[in-house]
Design a protein around this motif. Structure first.
Motif, PDB file in Angstrom:
ATOM      1  N   PRO A 121      56.583  42.754  41.259  1.00 20.39           N
ATOM      2  CA  PRO A 121      55.528  41.837  41.278  1.00 20.39           C
ATOM      3  C   PRO A 121      54.704  41.874  42.684  1.00 20.39           C
ATOM      4  O   PRO A 121      53.239  41.795  42.587  1.00 20.39           O
ATOM      5  CB  PRO A 121      55.939  40.700  40.799  1.00 20.39           C
ATOM      6  N   TYR A 122      55.378  41.978  43.560  1.00 19.55           N
ATOM      7  CA  TYR A 122      54.660  41.975  44.900  1.00 19.55           C
ATOM      8  C   TYR A 122      53.826  43.180  45.105  1.00 19.55           C
ATOM      9  O   TYR A 122      52.591  42.933  45.726  1.00 19.55           O
ATOM     10  CB  TYR A 122      55.580  41.667  46.225  1.00 19.55           C
ATOM     11  N   THR A 123      54.367  44.329  44.727  1.00 21.14           N
ATOM     12  CA  THR A 123      53.738  45.489  44.921  1.00 21.14           C
ATOM     13  C   THR A 123      52.184  45.420  43.777  1.00 21.14           C
ATOM     14  O   THR A 123      51.277  45.866  44.307  1.00 21.14           O
ATOM     15  CB  THR A 123      54.363  46.820  44.502  1.00 21.14           C
ATOM     16  N   THR A 124      52.469  44.887  42.728  1.00 20.28           N
ATOM     17  CA  THR A 124      51.227  44.558  41.865  1.00 20.28           C
ATOM     18  C   THR A 124      50.320  43.857  42.564  1.00 20.28           C
ATOM     19  O   THR A 124      49.097  43.977  42.184  1.00 20.28           O
ATOM     20  CB  THR A 124      51.980  44.159  40.514  1.00 20.28           C
ATOM     21  N   LEU A 125      50.719  42.833  43.193  1.00 16.57           N
ATOM     22  CA  LEU A 125      49.767  41.861  43.822  1.00 16.57           C
ATOM     23  C   LEU A 125      49.005  42.586  44.783  1.00 16.57           C
ATOM     24  O   LEU A 125      47.947  42.358  44.819  1.00 16.57           O
ATOM     25  CB  LEU A 125      50.359  40.768  44.462  1.00 16.57           C
ATOM     26  N   GLY A 126      49.636  43.670  45.618  1.00 15.34           N
ATOM     27  CA  GLY A 126      48.918  44.223  46.491  1.00 15.34           C
ATOM     28  C   GLY A 126      48.137  45.135  46.049  1.00 15.34           C
ATOM     29  O   GLY A 126      46.984  45.410  46.688  1.00 15.34           O
ATOM     30  N   TRP A 127      48.543  45.849  44.908  1.00 14.89           N
ATOM     31  CA  TRP A 127      47.411  46.747  44.093  1.00 14.89           C
ATOM     32  C   TRP A 127      46.112  45.950  43.557  1.00 14.89           C
ATOM     33  O   TRP A 127      45.192  46.421  43.774  1.00 14.89           O
ATOM     34  CB  TRP A 127      48.320  47.490  42.863  1.00 14.89           C
ATOM     35  N   LEU A 128      46.466  44.703  43.318  1.00 20.08           N
ATOM     36  CA  LEU A 128      45.391  44.000  42.479  1.00 20.08           C
ATOM     37  C   LEU A 128      44.455  43.537  43.647  1.00 20.08           C
ATOM     38  O   LEU A 128      43.161  43.548  43.816  1.00 20.08           O
ATOM     39  CB  LEU A 128      45.794  42.601  41.678  1.00 20.08           C
ATOM     40  N   THR A 129      45.006  43.092  44.879  1.00 27.88           N
ATOM     41  CA  THR A 129      44.119  42.631  45.852  1.00 27.88           C
ATOM     42  C   THR A 129      43.249  43.622  46.431  1.00 27.88           C
ATOM     43  O   THR A 129      42.186  43.247  47.191  1.00 27.88           O
ATOM     44  CB  THR A 129      45.338  42.260  47.076  1.00 27.88           C
ATOM     45  N   GLU A 130      43.593  44.861  46.512  1.00 25.01           N
ATOM     46  CA  GLU A 130      42.736  46.072  46.876  1.00 25.01           C
ATOM     47  C   GLU A 130      41.598  46.502  46.000  1.00 25.01           C
ATOM     48  O   GLU A 130      41.201  47.602  45.965  1.00 25.01           O
ATOM     49  CB  GLU A 130      43.628  47.266  47.386  1.00 25.01           C
ATOM     50  N   GLY A 131      41.505  45.541  44.925  1.00 26.85           N
ATOM     51  CA  GLY A 131      40.489  46.206  43.962  1.00 26.85           C
ATOM     52  C   GLY A 131      40.667  46.774  42.897  1.00 26.85           C
ATOM     53  O   GLY A 131      39.837  47.139  41.895  1.00 26.85           O
ATOM     54  N   ASN A 132      42.097  46.970  42.618  1.00 28.03           N
ATOM     55  CA  ASN A 132      42.620  47.767  41.388  1.00 28.03           C
ATOM     56  C   ASN A 132      42.784  46.964  40.210  1.00 28.03           C
ATOM     57  O   ASN A 132      42.654  45.783  40.257  1.00 28.03           O
ATOM     58  CB  ASN A 132      43.902  48.727  41.636  1.00 28.03           C
TER      59      ASN A 132
END
Length: 819
Positions: free
Chosen positions: A388-399
């Protein structure tokens, strides 16, 4: 009252010995040792700590039999002297001069003073002897001065109360309340004559007259005390006879010190004691803090739901049997945190708190839920619970969660660079060949981010991370309190983005940290530090500073809502399958060879991490594999993962636990914040990364063009719809005008018709009136004619009758008869 309330005054005793004048007549008042206790959230005691087991009570709460017994055997003239008994001194002197043995003459007051001095000696570390038979004359005279002074400061009842609360009875049992519990399992106020005599007899030689170790000596000593009581008149002959014939009639109980007595709550207890012993608020040194814990009478209030924690321990044992021969190194753990507060609700495991045993894994002092410095085992590989922490990073960068990624099988050769803006050169470099693999072969294909997370596809997560700044991902773990337990030579520290494999759970982390981090996902991105202690006071009601709730917004609620949609599907469809009442959400996790398996899941009211694996979980080698291993004394499946033991354990625990706390919805995504993409120098990028960046830019442009085209089409549709609405409105207006005109004409025609009808009605009414008048006139005339005719007829009739009458009267009358 255990100590005098004011300084002890000069006694007035006289002597020629110059040493007396040099002796102090006061001594420092130091606190009396009292046990500390740890309470659960409901105020129930779960453990006590003491060097001296003591529970002070008031004199009114001490049996009068006990008061009389101790006075009879230790100082029968207690209520007559002023602290020093000259008769006793004379008797002792004569005895000591005429006998090889030495006898004392200490009054109860002197013994009280001596016990206070012993207490001071233990607290200060003084080597000065206060033990009877080892004191010099100066020490003895000092004791006399203190005793006389105390008699001036305190009443006899206060001295007796202090003495009975202070004196040693046996081992670590100090004071009458602890002694009554130890040997008879009753309160001091409920002691009978023979029980009181036995306990009073112990204080002279506690070990010698211990009734458990030396019952015959104890019985003999008790009977002598009963004889004293009878001789001094405090009991009757009948009471004496009945008491002296009785057996000891012991009913011993144990009040153990430390966390071992906490049973299923022992590991939480151990965690709390480690918090106290590592906090300088409770003393400058660890020795000071230990002294406070074991002597200071602390009351430590905590967050523990002990009843729920007992269920957690039972469920942990059900999952992994600690007594099974195959489970020597295989264990289970359950730890729960409350979202919005950080309160630790449960902390349990399948083992018994105690030293490890040679042939079984049934006991250990290691707390599987926490870090080493707090009594823990050093954490375990987090596996896919880290995704989930990778997914949060993914969403944070606009994805987006529905973005497609190619979860292809890929080998990352040494030197392959990942974007990492916080590292030198803004990259993280693969050191050795790395080939992430999936548990299922059919998932090496393009898929959405949501699908990749739902099915926990390693190659999907790696492709997400390859297109995301690793520092963004690692920063989320730091902000949510998830630390690498081996970051700094075996010490906890932030997870480093330098090794890209951390994204699929290579770092050793603690179950407590994951339970607290996932509580953030239950609380719309607000992280609360785990807390176990809510308040600490000592025996004098002094309060110690305790950290309160510490919460901060660490993740944007929109990202959390996006993430929770997927985590909710995982917990609901793949794990609970209708057993746990929702809404629920969570993530599975399994490391290589399944030596560490997890499920971390939550509602809005409780977040729980369950872990099952080997204690040496970091040794993720084929030799330690749980795949097909013997677990619970039977063979495990050929493929062990989180669904085998950890997730069922979570379900068994949470199906009841969730009912005790709130269960609200996790919220819906709001307005998305602007993307946060750390800048990376162009020089730090590899050709592959540049190609990826170009592809990503092209994809972004394509998405932007598609979005623009979509917006234009939407605009056109909106304009066409607006025109159509305008035309419809015009037509409707015309229809309304025409209808209005028709209505007006109809109204006018109706009015004209009504007017005509009214006129016609009036004419007809007039005609009817004329006809009626004519008929009335005709009827009148007819009636007049008929009346006239009738009158004429009547007149004619009357005339006729008159004529007839006249004619009748003109005829000759007949002659009268002569007969």
């Amino acid at each position: 009252m255990l100590v005098p309330v004011a300084a002890i005054a000069k006694t007035g005793l006289t002597t020629g010995n110059s040493v007396i004048s040099a002796l102090p007549s006061t001594f420092e008042k130091l606190p009396i040792s009292e046990p500390s206790k740890i309470l659960d959230a409901d105020g129930k005691t779960i453990a006590s700590f003491y060097q001296q087991n003591r529970e002070p009570v008031k004199l009114d709460d001490i049996s009068t039999h006990m008061q009389k017994a101790i006075v009879s055997v230790e100082d029968e003239r207690f209520y007559e002297h002023k602290g020093v008994d000259p008769r006793g001194i004379a008797r002792a002197v004569i005895g000591n001069l005429t006998s090889s043995s030495r006898s004392g003459a200490s009054t109860l007051t002197q013994q009280y003073v001596n016990n206070l001095l012993v207490n001071n000696q233990e607290l200060t570390g003084s080597e000065e002897s206060t033990i009877s038979g080892q004191k010099d004359y100066a020490a003895k005279i000092r004791e006399l001065k203190y005793a006389v002074a105390i008699e001036k400061e305190m009443s006899k009842d206060e001295i007796l109360e202090g003495y009975l609360n202070l004196v040693l009875f046996s081992g670590r049992e100090y004071g009458i309340q602890a002694a009554a519990h130890r040997f008879y399992s009753v309160d001091a106020k409920d002691l009978n004559v023979q029980q009181s005599a036995m306990l009073a007899g112990m204080v002279q030689l506690p070990n010698v007259y211990n009734p458990i170790n030396n019952p015959e000596r104890s019985l003999d000593r008790r009977n002598k005390v009963l004889g004293n009581m009878y001789r001094t008149g405090v009991i009757t002959e009948k009471e004496y006879d009945e008491a002296v014939k009785s057996d000891l009639e012991l009913k011993p109980s144990v009040s153990p010190s430390g966390c071992s007595s906490a049973k299923d709550n022992a590991y939480f207890c151990d965690y709390v004691t480690n918090l106290i012993l590592s906090d300088e608020a409770y003393g400058k040194t660890k020795e000071d803090r230990e002294g406070l814990l074991y002597r200071g009478g602390l009351t430590i209030k905590t967050t523990l739901n002990s009843k729920l924690n007992e269920k957690a321990a039972n469920d942990a044992r059900e999952a992994i049997d600690p007594n099974a021969k195959s489970n020597k190194d295989i264990h289970s753990s359950v730890v729960s945190v409350q979202p919005g507060t950080g309160n630790i609700l449960t902390m349990a495991q399948n083992t018994e708190y105690g030293p490890e045993k040679e042939d079984t894994g049934s006991s250990t002092y290691y707390n599987f839920a926490v870090e080493r410095s707090k009594g823990g085992a050093g954490g375990f590989q987090g596996g896919s619970t880290m995704k989930p922490y990778t997914t949060l990073g993914w969403l944070t960068e606009g994805n987006r969660m529905n973005d497609t990624i190619n979860a292809k099988k890929q080998v990352f050769q040494p030197g392959t660079k990942f974007r990492a803006s916080c590292l030198p050169g803004s990259t993280a470099t693969v050191g050795t060949k790395w080939e992430p693999k999936n548990a299922s072969k059919g998932f090496y294909r393009p898929m959405s981010v949501d699908t990749g997370l739902y099915w926990s596809i390693n190659t999907a997560t790696v492709q997400e991370a390859y297109r995301t700044d690793l520092c963004t991902i690692a920063d989320y773990t730091k902000r949510l309190g998830v630390l690498d337990q081996d970051a700094d030579n075996g010490q906890p520290g932030p997870i480093s983005p330098a090794n890209p494999s951390f994204i699929i759970g290579s770092a050793n982390i603690t179950p407590l940290s994951q339970a607290a981090a996932f509580a953030t996902f239950a609380n719309k991105g607000e992280y609360c530090k785990p807390r176990a202690i809510t308040g600490v006071t000592d025996s004098a009601d002094n309060e110690y500073k305790v950290a309160g709730e510490s919460c901060s917004q660490e993740v944007d609620p929109t990202y959390v809502a996006d993430l929770d949609k997927t985590l909710k599907k995982i917990a609901t469809k793949r794990v609970s399958k209708g057993v746990v009442e929702g809404p629920i959400a969570g993530k599975t996790g399994t490391n290589n060879y399944a030596t560490s398996t997890w499920f971390v899941g939550f509602t809005t009211g409780i977040s729980t991490a369950t872990w099952v694996g080997r204690l040496d979980g970091k040794a993720a080698t084929e030799q330690n594999s749980l795949h097909g291993a013997i677990i619970n004394d039977k063979q495990a499946p050929e493929m062990v993962d989180s669904s085998t033991y950890a997730a069922p354990l979570w379900v068994d625990f949470m199906k009841d636990a969730v009912l005790q706390y709130e269960r609200k919805g996790f919220g819906k995504p709001g307005k998305r914040p602007a993307p946060v993409i750390p800048s990376t120098p162009e020089s730090a990028k590899t050709e592959g990364e540049k190609q990826d960046a170009a592809a990503a830019a092209a994809a972004a442009r394509a998405r932007a063009a598609a979005e623009a085209q979509k917006r234009a089409a939407a605009q056109q549709r909106a304009e066409a719809e607006a025109r159509q609405r305008a035309a419809d409105a015009k037509e409707a207006a015309e229809d309304r005008a025409e209808a209005k005109k028709d209505a007006a004409a109809k109204k006018k025609a109706d009015e004209a018709k009504k007017k005509a009808d009214d006129a016609k009605k009036k004419a007809e009414a007039k005609k009817d009136a004329a006809e009626a008048k004519a008929k009335a006139e005709a009827a009148k005339k007819k009636a007049a004619a008929e009346a006239k005719k009738k009158a004429a007829a009547e007149a004619k009739k009357k005339a006729e009758e008159a004529r007839k009458k006249a004619a009748q009267s003109s005829k000759p009358k007949p002659p009268k008869s002569t007969d």
